[in-house]
Enzyme design. Structure first.
Site, short mmCIF file in Angstrom:
data_model
loop_
_atom_site.label_atom_id
_atom_site.label_comp_id
_atom_site.label_asym_id
_atom_site.label_seq_id
_atom_site.Cartn_x
_atom_site.Cartn_y
_atom_site.Cartn_z
N GLY A 1 3.98 11.42 2.78
CA GLY A 1 4.24 10.99 1.52
C GLY A 1 3.25 11.85 0.48
N ARG A 2 2.19 11.92 0.31
CA ARG A 2 1.54 12.68 -0.54
C ARG A 2 1.92 14.16 -0.49
NH1 ARG A 2 -3.66 10.80 -2.15
NH2 ARG A 2 -3.53 9.68 -0.17
N ARG B 1 -5.45 5.89 -9.23
CA ARG B 1 -6.27 6.46 -8.21
C ARG B 1 -7.59 6.76 -8.71
NH1 ARG B 1 -5.38 10.89 -6.35
NH2 ARG B 1 -6.06 10.35 -4.22
N GLY C 1 -0.81 11.61 6.02
CA GLY C 1 -2.41 11.93 5.83
C GLY C 1 -2.47 13.60 5.59
N GLU D 1 5.70 11.24 8.88
CA GLU D 1 5.80 10.32 7.60
C GLU D 1 4.70 10.69 6.45
OE1 GLU D 1 4.08 6.82 9.41
OE2 GLU D 1 5.79 6.35 10.68
N CYS E 1 -9.57 -3.18 -20.55
CA CYS E 1 -10.84 -3.79 -20.88
C CYS E 1 -11.72 -3.75 -19.46
CB CYS E 1 -10.69 -5.22 -21.42
SG CYS E 1 -9.78 -5.16 -22.90
N GLU E 2 -11.90 -2.58 -19.29
CA GLU E 2 -12.49 -2.39 -17.78
C GLU E 2 -13.02 -0.85 -17.89
OE1 GLU E 2 -13.46 -2.55 -14.44
OE2 GLU E 2 -12.18 -4.02 -14.26
N TYR F 1 -10.55 4.84 -6.71
CA TYR F 1 -11.10 5.82 -5.45
C TYR F 1 -12.24 6.79 -6.46
CZ TYR F 1 -6.98 4.64 -2.94
OH TYR F 1 -5.91 4.00 -2.40
C1 LIG Z 1 0.49 5.68 3.80
C2 LIG Z 1 1.10 5.86 4.83
C3 LIG Z 1 1.64 7.11 5.01
C4 LIG Z 1 1.78 8.24 4.11
O1 LIG Z 1 0.45 8.62 3.83
P1 LIG Z 1 0.25 10.01 3.01
O2 LIG Z 1 -1.35 10.02 2.94
O3 LIG Z 1 0.76 9.72 1.67
O4 LIG Z 1 0.75 11.19 3.64
C5 LIG Z 1 2.54 7.37 6.30
N1 LIG Z 1 2.54 6.50 7.28
C6 LIG Z 1 1.89 5.16 7.00
C7 LIG Z 1 2.06 4.19 8.19
C8 LIG Z 1 1.27 4.99 5.98
O5 LIG Z 1 0.64 3.92 5.86
#
Ligand SMILES: *Cc1c(COP(=O)(O)O)cnc(C)c1O
Length: 418
Positions: A270-271, A306, A229, A268, A337-338, A310
């Site tokens: 990601g982004r 994205r 997040g 955890e 085609c969107e 979004y």
């Molecule tokens: C998607 C997700 C993440 C990573 O989210 P980011 O916004 O990319 O940091 C971490 N944990 C869980 C369980 C997720 O579903």
């Protein structure tokens, strides 16, 4: 602002070697971010980042993160297989369940992964599919709105995830009866937030709750998982999350609530980890002037969903024209085609002509990974720009035969019109 660390020459050289479109990832940048995060949390002896595989599920990237002491957060059988194939041991893997096929629990248990349960009913499923481990993580959903001060950071009451508080209490009783000895707490309450106080506020909430439940239930509170997040600046006017301040804020919450230590901290992300270190590289192939000016490119929403999904902003640079005045108003479009297949809408850009090389920024997380095959369009290649300054193809582009592989037809016969 977006990541401008790579020069146009890097993208131009890559585009001379590989046909566009492709995603290009910067190994050095990814390693630097992993090291920054690990430094920011170095105060916690038992800290580990479990990279959210779904953000960038490429084995070359996952191995780089493994070298940087990260683990993986998986949420499907395929992602678990990817983790195992990249050599991650069980203690370096978390399975974040949510409406999981039961067999996936068994696979995660066989790997020795941490299991993060999403619902009370998952306890019984886990018991019958692999068994209850000594330590189980539970995902908490506090409901309502998640506020920091007066600011609404998220809307957990509308999210499908997690246990309510009464369910957590009942769940821990049940897990204890089934032999569990310790537990972790996980929550994901705000997405793509650049507010440095999000993780500290979440840590405070989970640590306080964990300590309370530990005292109530007689199960050891082993870890807190702050999940993902943490956001990145997609727009030029946005500022970067200060990850050092985030780590420091979590430390303050931790030392207040757990002065004796003993509770591990997991994330955890990601982004934040890889988002700014990826770019979608694409050629302008078409210009069209009707009620607006449209630049058609050889990438489309199947390569980066994205904006279409979004309305997300991704910055666009035109190679060789970074200093040009941005005095042309364009929609930059793909070929689906969107009508939502647009990487930019009413965007001021330098004058673009077919043949120009465009770079779409911040595609290193939730970019290629969200690819799909609408209109029979194929997923693009992924290229690693290595620390040594070389280019390495780490995923080839899909070919038509990949598209046809799940179908019972003979494309060669089709081509002949038979
Ligand atoms: C998607 C997700 C993440 C990573 O989210 P980011 O916004 O990319 O940091 C971490 N944990 C869980 C369980 C997720 O579903």
């Amino acid at each position: 602002m977006p990541n401008f660390t790579l020069t146009d020459a890097v993208f131009q050289q890559a585009a001379e070697r590989y046909p566009t479109p492709f995603h290009l990832y910067d190994e050095k940048g990814i390693r630097e971010r992993a090291r920054r995060l690990n430094r920011a949390f170095a105060w916690c002896a038992d800290f580990r980042e479990y990279f959210a595989v779904k953000a960038l599920p490429n084995p070359s990237i996952l191995r780089i993160l493994k070298e940087e002491n990260c683990g993986l957060d998986c949420s499907s059988a395929t992602e678990l297989t990817l983790a195992a194939a990249c050599g991650f041991s069980g203690d370096r893997v978390i399975l974040s369940a949510n409406a999981m096929p039961p067999e996936e629990f068994r696979q995660a248990r066989a790997l020795g992964a941490f299991i993060n349960l999403d619902d009370y009913s998952d306890i019984e499923t886990l018991r019958t599919h692999g068994g209850i481990p000594a330590c189980v993580c539970l995902r908490y959903n506090p409901g309502g709105e998640f506020l920091i001060g007066n600011a609404i950071m998220g809307n957990p009451g509308e999210a499908k995830y997690g246990f309510t508080l009464p369910q957590l209490r009942e769940g821990l009783d049940r897990l204890k009866a089934l032999g569990a000895e310790s537990f972790g707490l996980h929550a994901f309450l705000s997405s793509n937030t650049r507010d440095d106080s999000y993780f500290p506020a979440l840590a405070e909430l989970l640590l306080e709750l964990g300590k309370k439940l530990e005292a109530e239930k007689g199960l050891r509170f082993a870890f807190v998982d702050l999940s993902g997040g943490v956001g990145i600046p997609y727009r030029p006017e946005e500022k970067e999350t200060n990850i050092e301040a985030v780590g420091e804020g979590v430390r303050r919450a931790y030392e207040k609530i757990c002065p004796g230590g003993g509770v591990a901290v997991k994330t955890e992300l990601g982004r934040w980890m890889t988002g700014p270190c990826g770019w979608l590289v694409t050629h302008a192939v078409h210009e069209k002037k009707i009620y607006r000016d449209y630049i058609g490119v050889d990438a489309c929403a199947v390569n980066l969903m994205r904006p279409a999904m979004y309305g997300a902003y991704h910055h666009i640079s035109v190679c060789g024209k970074r200093d040009w005045p941005e005095d042309h108003l364009y929609d930059v479009t793909g070929s689906l085609c969107e009508n939502n297949d647009k990487f930019a809408i009413n965007r001021n850009l330098p004058e673009i002509v077919p043949g120009d090389l465009l770079v779409i920024h911040d595609t290193g997380a939730h970019g290629s990974a969200m690819g799909y095959n609408y209109n029979g369009r194929l997923r693009s290649a992924e290229i690693l720009y290595t620390t040594g300054g070389d280019y390495r193809m780490i995923r080839r582009a899909e070919r038509p035969e990949d598209y046809f592989a799940t179908l019972d037809i003979d494309p060669a016969a089709g081509a002949l019109g038979l």
